[in-house]
Design a protein around this motif. Structure first.
Motif, PDB file in Angstrom:
ATOM      1  N   MET A   1      14.623   6.631   7.364  1.00 22.91           N
ATOM      2  CA  MET A   1      13.234   6.659   7.770  1.00 22.91           C
ATOM      3  C   MET A   1      13.177   6.575   9.295  1.00 22.91           C
ATOM      4  O   MET A   1      13.889   5.785   9.907  1.00 22.91           O
ATOM      5  CB  MET A   1      12.484   5.483   7.136  1.00 22.91           C
ATOM      6  N   ARG A   2      12.308   7.328   9.877  1.00 30.08           N
ATOM      7  CA  ARG A   2      12.163   7.347  11.332  1.00 30.08           C
ATOM      8  C   ARG A   2      11.559   6.038  11.839  1.00 30.08           C
ATOM      9  O   ARG A   2      10.817   5.366  11.132  1.00 30.08           O
ATOM     10  CB  ARG A   2      11.295   8.512  11.756  1.00 30.08           C
ATOM     11  N   LYS A   3      11.891   5.751  13.087  1.00 31.94           N
ATOM     12  CA  LYS A   3      11.453   4.499  13.703  1.00 31.94           C
ATOM     13  C   LYS A   3       9.929   4.351  13.666  1.00 31.94           C
ATOM     14  O   LYS A   3       9.404   3.284  13.370  1.00 31.94           O
ATOM     15  CB  LYS A   3      11.957   4.445  15.144  1.00 31.94           C
ATOM     16  N   ARG A   6       8.937   3.282  10.222  1.00 30.32           N
ATOM     17  CA  ARG A   6       9.338   1.895   9.960  1.00 30.32           C
ATOM     18  C   ARG A   6       8.380   0.922  10.629  1.00 30.32           C
ATOM     19  O   ARG A   6       8.007  -0.091  10.054  1.00 30.32           O
ATOM     20  CB  ARG A   6      10.771   1.644  10.444  1.00 30.32           C
ATOM     21  N   LYS A   7       7.966   1.252  11.851  1.00 26.15           N
ATOM     22  CA  LYS A   7       7.028   0.394  12.568  1.00 26.15           C
ATOM     23  C   LYS A   7       5.670   0.374  11.869  1.00 26.15           C
ATOM     24  O   LYS A   7       5.074  -0.680  11.674  1.00 26.15           O
ATOM     25  CB  LYS A   7       6.872   0.864  14.014  1.00 26.15           C
ATOM     26  N   LYS A   8       5.184   1.542  11.476  1.00 29.46           N
ATOM     27  CA  LYS A   8       3.889   1.641  10.823  1.00 29.46           C
ATOM     28  C   LYS A   8       3.863   0.905   9.486  1.00 29.46           C
ATOM     29  O   LYS A   8       2.869   0.281   9.124  1.00 29.46           O
ATOM     30  CB  LYS A   8       3.554   3.113  10.591  1.00 29.46           C
ATOM     31  N   LYS A   9       5.007   0.927   8.774  1.00 34.42           N
ATOM     32  CA  LYS A   9       5.092   0.289   7.459  1.00 34.42           C
ATOM     33  C   LYS A   9       5.662  -1.127   7.516  1.00 34.42           C
ATOM     34  O   LYS A   9       5.861  -1.759   6.488  1.00 34.42           O
ATOM     35  CB  LYS A   9       5.945   1.145   6.521  1.00 34.42           C
ATOM     36  N   HIS A  10       5.951  -1.625   8.717  1.00 26.03           N
ATOM     37  CA  HIS A  10       6.494  -2.972   8.907  1.00 26.03           C
ATOM     38  C   HIS A  10       7.799  -3.158   8.128  1.00 26.03           C
ATOM     39  O   HIS A  10       7.975  -4.136   7.399  1.00 26.03           O
ATOM     40  CB  HIS A  10       5.476  -4.047   8.499  1.00 26.03           C
ATOM     41  N   LEU A  11       8.717  -2.248   8.311  1.00 25.76           N
ATOM     42  CA  LEU A  11      10.011  -2.285   7.633  1.00 25.76           C
ATOM     43  C   LEU A  11      11.140  -2.405   8.648  1.00 25.76           C
ATOM     44  O   LEU A  11      10.956  -2.151   9.834  1.00 25.76           O
ATOM     45  CB  LEU A  11      10.206  -1.021   6.786  1.00 25.76           C
ATOM     46  N   GLY A  12      12.321  -2.779   8.158  1.00 28.75           N
ATOM     47  CA  GLY A  12      13.498  -2.866   9.019  1.00 28.75           C
ATOM     48  C   GLY A  12      13.303  -3.842  10.150  1.00 28.75           C
ATOM     49  O   GLY A  12      12.907  -4.996   9.953  1.00 28.75           O
ATOM     50  N   GLU A  13      13.556  -3.376  11.367  1.00 32.52           N
ATOM     51  CA  GLU A  13      13.440  -4.249  12.540  1.00 32.52           C
ATOM     52  C   GLU A  13      11.996  -4.625  12.862  1.00 32.52           C
ATOM     53  O   GLU A  13      11.749  -5.475  13.715  1.00 32.52           O
ATOM     54  CB  GLU A  13      14.111  -3.593  13.760  1.00 32.52           C
ATOM     55  N   CYS A 100       5.594 -10.983   5.615  1.00 35.38           N
ATOM     56  CA  CYS A 100       4.130 -11.053   5.675  1.00 35.38           C
ATOM     57  C   CYS A 100       3.457  -9.880   4.971  1.00 35.38           C
ATOM     58  O   CYS A 100       2.373 -10.038   4.430  1.00 35.38           O
ATOM     59  CB  CYS A 100       3.658 -11.057   7.127  1.00 35.38           C
ATOM     60  N   TRP A 101       4.066  -8.735   4.984  1.00 35.39           N
ATOM     61  CA  TRP A 101       3.448  -7.534   4.444  1.00 35.39           C
ATOM     62  C   TRP A 101       3.821  -7.283   2.992  1.00 35.39           C
ATOM     63  O   TRP A 101       3.038  -6.713   2.237  1.00 35.39           O
ATOM     64  CB  TRP A 101       3.805  -6.325   5.295  1.00 35.39           C
ATOM     65  N   TYR A 102       5.030  -7.654   2.595  1.00 40.01           N
ATOM     66  CA  TYR A 102       5.498  -7.302   1.264  1.00 40.01           C
ATOM     67  C   TYR A 102       5.911  -8.509   0.421  1.00 40.01           C
ATOM     68  O   TYR A 102       6.392  -8.346  -0.690  1.00 40.01           O
ATOM     69  CB  TYR A 102       6.646  -6.291   1.353  1.00 40.01           C
ATOM     70  N   ASP A 103       5.750  -9.725   0.963  1.00 38.92           N
ATOM     71  CA  ASP A 103       5.996 -10.971   0.211  1.00 38.92           C
ATOM     72  C   ASP A 103       7.360 -11.043  -0.464  1.00 38.92           C
ATOM     73  O   ASP A 103       7.488 -11.410  -1.610  1.00 38.92           O
ATOM     74  CB  ASP A 103       4.897 -11.178  -0.837  1.00 38.92           C
ATOM     75  N   SER A 104       8.402 -10.673   0.279  1.00 40.33           N
ATOM     76  CA  SER A 104       9.757 -10.871  -0.222  1.00 40.33           C
ATOM     77  C   SER A 104      10.471 -11.827   0.724  1.00 40.33           C
ATOM     78  O   SER A 104      10.344 -11.713   1.925  1.00 40.33           O
ATOM     79  CB  SER A 104      10.516  -9.538  -0.309  1.00 40.33           C
TER      80      SER A 104
END
Length: 108
Positions: A1-3, A6-13, A100-104
């Motif tokens: 996934m492009r950076k 990832r930023k928009k979906k609050h994933l990874g870093e 915070c976004w995905y509760d894991s």
């Protein structure tokens, strides 16, 4: 996934971490003064956010700590130290770190 995604979906870093907190205060403490001090010093002082509330003598909510790359453990330590040193706090309890976004959980 492009950076950008990832930023928009609050994933990874860009994953944002939170922790639940429950604070029990001494009976008769000035709850509003404590709440003002709580928000100003350990929360905003560590570039965090707090959502929650309660009724004297209980304060409960969630603390948004930010990105893992921005010193989660240092922020937690500062908040914990403030609670331990405050004379109005009888006891407190933190929950596990959660996304915070995905509760894991598991901020490792």
């Amino acid at each position: 996934m492009r950076k950008r995604l990832r930023k928009k979906k609050h994933l990874g870093e860009f994953k944002e971490w939170c922790v639940t907190v429950e604070v029990h205060l001494d009976p008769g403490v000035d709850y509003q003064a404590f709440l003002d001090d709580w928000i100003e010093r350990p929360i905003e002082g560590n570039q965090c956010q707090f959502g929650g509330g309660g009724k004297s003598p209980l304060l409960e909510g969630i603390i948004q700590l930010g990105l893992a790359s921005h010193g989660l453990q240092e922020r937690m330590t500062e908040i914990r130290n403030w609670l331990e040193q405050h004379s109005a706090v009888q006891e407190y309890q933190f929950g596990p770190l959660i996304d915070c976004w995905y509760d894991s959980g598991d901020a490792n």
